[in-house]
Every structure is written in structure tokens, then in C-alpha cells.
Design a protein around this motif. Structure first.
Motif, PDB file in Angstrom:
ATOM      1  N   TYR A 172       4.247 -45.559  54.700  1.00  0.00           N
ATOM      2  CA  TYR A 172       4.821 -44.363  55.024  1.00  0.00           C
ATOM      3  C   TYR A 172       5.731 -44.431  56.177  1.00  0.00           C
ATOM      4  O   TYR A 172       6.146 -43.084  56.844  1.00  0.00           O
ATOM      5  CB  TYR A 172       3.874 -43.121  55.129  1.00  0.00           C
ATOM      6  N   GLY A 173       5.837 -45.488  57.053  1.00  0.00           N
ATOM      7  CA  GLY A 173       6.507 -45.442  58.228  1.00  0.00           C
ATOM      8  C   GLY A 173       6.126 -44.401  59.289  1.00  0.00           C
ATOM      9  O   GLY A 173       4.837 -44.529  59.510  1.00  0.00           O
ATOM     10  N   TRP A 177       3.787 -39.466  61.823  1.00  0.00           N
ATOM     11  CA  TRP A 177       3.675 -39.026  63.234  1.00  0.00           C
ATOM     12  C   TRP A 177       4.977 -38.110  63.216  1.00  0.00           C
ATOM     13  O   TRP A 177       4.795 -36.902  64.054  1.00  0.00           O
ATOM     14  CB  TRP A 177       4.445 -40.200  64.013  1.00  0.00           C
ATOM     15  N   ALA A 178       5.721 -37.768  62.273  1.00  0.00           N
ATOM     16  CA  ALA A 178       6.795 -36.636  62.088  1.00  0.00           C
ATOM     17  C   ALA A 178       5.920 -35.544  61.965  1.00  0.00           C
ATOM     18  O   ALA A 178       6.327 -34.426  62.453  1.00  0.00           O
ATOM     19  CB  ALA A 178       7.778 -36.793  61.015  1.00  0.00           C
ATOM     20  N   ALA A 184       2.430 -30.318  66.392  1.00  0.00           N
ATOM     21  CA  ALA A 184       2.452 -29.915  67.598  1.00  0.00           C
ATOM     22  C   ALA A 184       3.701 -28.849  68.027  1.00  0.00           C
ATOM     23  O   ALA A 184       3.189 -28.053  68.973  1.00  0.00           O
ATOM     24  CB  ALA A 184       2.435 -31.313  68.510  1.00  0.00           C
ATOM     25  N   VAL A 185       4.481 -29.033  67.682  1.00  0.00           N
ATOM     26  CA  VAL A 185       5.717 -27.949  68.067  1.00  0.00           C
ATOM     27  C   VAL A 185       5.236 -26.594  67.545  1.00  0.00           C
ATOM     28  O   VAL A 185       5.269 -25.766  68.169  1.00  0.00           O
ATOM     29  CB  VAL A 185       7.113 -28.218  67.529  1.00  0.00           C
ATOM     30  N   THR A 186       4.813 -26.718  66.325  1.00  0.00           N
ATOM     31  CA  THR A 186       4.311 -25.239  65.910  1.00  0.00           C
ATOM     32  C   THR A 186       3.584 -24.859  66.585  1.00  0.00           C
ATOM     33  O   THR A 186       3.181 -23.386  66.817  1.00  0.00           O
ATOM     34  CB  THR A 186       3.719 -25.388  64.218  1.00  0.00           C
ATOM     35  N   SER A 245      -3.413 -32.936  59.618  1.00  0.00           N
ATOM     36  CA  SER A 245      -3.027 -33.807  58.384  1.00  0.00           C
ATOM     37  C   SER A 245      -2.238 -35.122  58.511  1.00  0.00           C
ATOM     38  O   SER A 245      -2.280 -36.031  58.283  1.00  0.00           O
ATOM     39  CB  SER A 245      -1.938 -32.851  57.668  1.00  0.00           C
ATOM     40  N   GLY A 246      -1.258 -34.857  59.764  1.00  0.00           N
ATOM     41  CA  GLY A 246      -0.804 -36.022  60.426  1.00  0.00           C
ATOM     42  C   GLY A 246      -1.592 -37.107  60.981  1.00  0.00           C
ATOM     43  O   GLY A 246      -1.214 -38.275  60.608  1.00  0.00           O
TER      44      GLY A 246
END
Length: 288
Positions: A172-173, A177-178, A184-186, A245-246
Motif C-alpha cells: 500500500y506504499g 501514513w496519508a 491528525a489534521v482532523t 486506522s492508519g
């Protein structure tokens, strides 16, 4: 009589088939067909897996299986001519010098301008000389001829390996992390909205303790603060779900998968996290 005739006929057909197969075994055009196609991405991945398996069998002195897997790799990527040198080395280790000569001659015919062409020609000649039986001397020659010194054993050349495949990458590359970064931004935005909303609510309650006959500006401040606090709470929940989840996706599932090879492929089953507005969980996917 009929039974004897049938048995004889069957044995004859079996012998004829065996002779036909034996006659084809030494034909390079059948054993190493001409390269008239371009390998696909799937073929290249399969060739890399077969080469890796062949190298392991070669190092364990299982030359028959090493030869088979290198032949599989060459059929998948028929432009990888150095694989023929690996096959020749395995045949030489096995003691089958005739097949080693066939593989090396095929390599020269496919790559006549290779930098090691002269070295391969010399090796072919040495192998042929070792295969060719020595002439039987006459009685007079045997008596007069000096006894030659014993030949010193020569070390077989190590297999010439094609360029090693790059290390496998996570399936999944950087996607996990995305997802974690978005969560984290949310979380940060939700925290800011929640803090601002609670501050405005507390300030409005201080200016109008009983919430009766409050000025319009004070009432608007309290209502807007409550709205921001509600939105901030929702964003905090979504952000926490995204971060979790990430991290689960990265740490639990985003690992390099074994390369498919000539060994074949079977059923596959995998789990992956799912996150979105108002939902978080784990999904399952499978194939046969």
C-alpha cells in the motif's frame, strides 16, 4: 495369442514414444525457444521469483530443481540470456556436460556480442574436450609414450547471476501514513473548534448567567460557540478513527508480500482498515 499381440504392440508404441522424446531432448530450439516476445510486468515478477528459488536450490546442491526453475525464469523473460549461464553451471555441477554445452552455445547464439563471449567459447571448448573420448593407443605407443602428469582439478565457475531484483515494497506504499496524517489534521482542527466553542459558551454564560433577557450579541456568541463545539467534537471522533486506522493499516498490514513465482499461486485473503466520515472499521477482501 491376441493378448500377446496387444502387449507387444503397446510395448512397441511406448518404446517409439520414448525414442521420440529422447531425440527431442537435445534440440536447443525446443528446450530454449527463440525469443520473439516482450515480457510483461507479471512475467518479469514471475521470472524474479523463479530465479530466487533456483539460486536457493543451487546453493543446496539440488541442481535438478535449480535447472528447472532457471528454465522457468528464462521462459518468462526470454531476454535474460545470462540465465543460460546459470543453467550451464548447474548442468556442469550435476555432471551433464553435454547439456552444459547446449546451454552455453544457445547463450552465444542469443548474445553474440556479449562481453564474456570469448570466455564462454573457451569454456565450451574445454567441456567438449572433456566429453570427447581419448584415442586408444596401440601396444607399441603404450610402451613408448610417457605417462602424462595427472590433471589438477579446476574449480567450477560460480553461477553468473542476473541483476538482483529490488527489495519488495509494501503493497500500500505511503497510503496508510496519508490516512494517519489526515486523521491528525482532523484531530487538530477538531480540537481548535472545540476549545473555541467552549470558550465562547463560558464567556456568554458569564455575561448572561441565567440565560434570560440576554443581549442579542451575547446570545449569538453562545449559540455559535455551541455549534463550533459540536462540530469540533465530531471532527475529534473522525480524526481519532483516522489516526487509529492508519496506524493499524501500516503496522499490521502494510508489509512486503512474497513475490509470486513458478511455484504457482493460491487463494489470497487480506484485511484492510476502512475509515471515512461517520464510519471506521476493518474490511475483508479475498480472491482465488
Amino acid at each position: 495369442m491376441l493378448r500377446t499381440w496387444l502387449v507387444g504392440l503397446g510395448a512397441g508404441m511406448f518404446l517409439a514414444a520414448g525414442l521420440a522424446v529422447a531425440g527431442q531432448a537435445g534440440d536447443p530450439s525446443l528446450e530454449y525457444p527463440e525469443c520473439n516476445r516482450t515480457a510483461t510486468a507479471a512475467d518479469l515478477e514471475g521470472a524474479k521469483g523463479a530465479h530466487k528459488a533456483a539460486t536457493q536450490f543451487y546453493e543446496r546442491a539440488d541442481y535438478d530443481r535449480a535447472i528447472q526453475y532457471w528454465k522457468d525464469a528464462y521462459q518468462l523473460d526470454c531476454a535474460a540470456h545470462p540465465v543460460l549461464i546459470n543453467i550451464a553451471n548447474a548442468y556442469e555441477k550435476k555432471g551433464d556436460r553435454a547439456e552444459a554445452v547446449t546451454a552455453l552455445e544457445t547463450y552465444l547464439s542469443r548474445a553474440p556480442d556479449a562481453s564474456d563471449a570469448q570466455t564462454i567459447r573457451d569454456k565450451i571448448q574445454n567441456l567438449k574436450n572433456s566429453i570427447r573420448p581419448a584415442p586408444t593407443p596401440t601396444a607399441s605407443e603404450s610402451a613408448s609414450a610417457p605417462v602424462p602428469p595427472p590433471l589438477l582439478p579446476t574449480a567450477s565457475a560460480a553461477p553468473t547471476r542476473p541483476v538482483e531484483a529490488p527489495p519488495p515494497e509494501p503493497p500500500y506504499g505511503y497510503a496508510p501514513w496519508a490516512v494517519t496524517g489526515a486523521g491528525a489534521v482532523t484531530l487538530l482542527v477538531g480540537g481548535i473548534l472545540t476549545t473555541s466553542g467552549i470558550t465562547d459558551i463560558a464567556d456568554a454564560e458569564d455575561r448572561c448567567p441565567g440565560r434570560k433577557n440576554c443581549a442579542a450579541a451575547v446570545a449569538d456568541q453562545g449559540n455559535q460557540g455551541r455549534t463550533r463545539a459540536t462540530i469540533g467534537g465530531v471532527l475529534l471522533g473522525l480524526g481519532a478513527a483516522g489516526v487509529a486506522s492508519g496506524l493499524i493499516w501500516q503496522l499490521g498490514f502494510n508489509h512486503p508480500q512474497p513475490t509470486s513465482s513458478a511455484l504457482g499461486s493460491g487463494a489470497a485473503f487480506r484485511l484492510m482498515p476502512v475509515a471515512g466520515p461517520g464510519v471506521a472499521g476493518v474490511g475483508a477482501a479475498g480472491r482465488f
